[in-house]
Design a protein around this motif. Structure first.
Motif, PDB file in Angstrom:
ATOM      1  N   ASP A 121      12.381  29.835   6.902  1.00 45.76           N
ATOM      2  CA  ASP A 121      13.836  29.837   6.886  1.00 45.76           C
ATOM      3  C   ASP A 121      14.338  28.679   6.014  1.00 45.76           C
ATOM      4  O   ASP A 121      13.564  27.828   5.573  1.00 45.76           O
ATOM      5  N   VAL A 122      15.612  28.666   5.766  1.00 47.25           N
ATOM      6  CA  VAL A 122      16.210  27.679   4.867  1.00 47.25           C
ATOM      7  C   VAL A 122      15.966  26.253   5.358  1.00 47.25           C
ATOM      8  O   VAL A 122      15.644  25.358   4.571  1.00 47.25           O
ATOM      9  N   HIS A 123      16.087  26.044   6.659  1.00 46.89           N
ATOM     10  CA  HIS A 123      15.906  24.693   7.200  1.00 46.89           C
ATOM     11  C   HIS A 123      14.468  24.208   6.993  1.00 46.89           C
ATOM     12  O   HIS A 123      14.252  23.036   6.665  1.00 46.89           O
ATOM     13  N   GLU A 124      13.514  25.112   7.168  1.00 46.01           N
ATOM     14  CA  GLU A 124      12.114  24.733   6.925  1.00 46.01           C
ATOM     15  C   GLU A 124      11.876  24.460   5.441  1.00 46.01           C
ATOM     16  O   GLU A 124      11.163  23.516   5.090  1.00 46.01           O
ATOM     17  N   ALA A 125      12.472  25.263   4.573  1.00 44.94           N
ATOM     18  CA  ALA A 125      12.319  25.043   3.131  1.00 44.94           C
ATOM     19  C   ALA A 125      12.915  23.695   2.723  1.00 44.94           C
ATOM     20  O   ALA A 125      12.340  22.970   1.906  1.00 44.94           O
ATOM     21  N   LEU A 126      14.054  23.343   3.320  1.00 49.31           N
ATOM     22  CA  LEU A 126      14.643  22.037   3.033  1.00 49.31           C
ATOM     23  C   LEU A 126      13.754  20.909   3.532  1.00 49.31           C
ATOM     24  O   LEU A 126      13.638  19.859   2.886  1.00 49.31           O
ATOM     25  N   GLN A 127      13.106  21.122   4.672  1.00 53.06           N
ATOM     26  CA  GLN A 127      12.184  20.116   5.203  1.00 53.06           C
ATOM     27  C   GLN A 127      10.978  19.962   4.281  1.00 53.06           C
ATOM     28  O   GLN A 127      10.545  18.839   3.998  1.00 53.06           O
TER      29      GLN A 127
END
Length: 141
Positions: free
Chosen positions: A36-42
């Protein structure tokens, strides 16, 4: 981004609190797992890159432009960026003239024009950002 992190995929999996196979499944969308986007940002934060932001900008038809690190900024630095911008505009004029001379822009010529375009966008954005930081009384305007 996993390759960019010191220690590679294994280190990224550990930092994310995932097993290596689980991370790979999410990155490659296998076994009904997705990132998900949050994991990709992490991942981006851990890797110290801007690769996710660059990819989002590209598929959105744009360009990611990193802002310069803020410290003590003076007019001469803004002037330097302005001069670099003027040089890039001159380069665009030369590249455009050469690329369109024969009435057709080939893939290499297109790539060069797109590179100059990205450089110009970057310089304009950086110059405005620094100008607002230095000259606006309320930098949040």
């Amino acid at each position: 981004m996993c390759k960019a992190m010191p220690g590679g995929w294994s280190a990224m999996a550990a930092a994310m609190g995932l097993s290596l196979p689980n991370l790979e499944n999410r990155v490659y969308n296998r076994r009904n797992q997705a990132m998900d986007v949050h994991e990709a940002l992490q991942l981006q934060e851990f890797s110290g890159t801007a690769l996710f932001a660059e990819a989002v900008a590209q598929v959105s038809g744009g360009v990611f432009i990193p802002m310069p690190a803020m410290g003590k900024i003076d007019q001469s630095e803004i002037g330097q960026i302005y001069m670099e911008l003027v040089e890039e505009v001159g380069k665009l004029a030369r590249e455009w003239r050469e690329a369109t001379r024969d009435g057709e822009v080939d893939p290499k010529e297109r790539q060069r024009l797109e590179e100059v375009h990205a450089a110009i966008c970057t310089k304009v954005t950086q110059m405005n950002h620094l100008t607002f930081e230095v000259f606006c009384k309320d930098a949040k305007q």
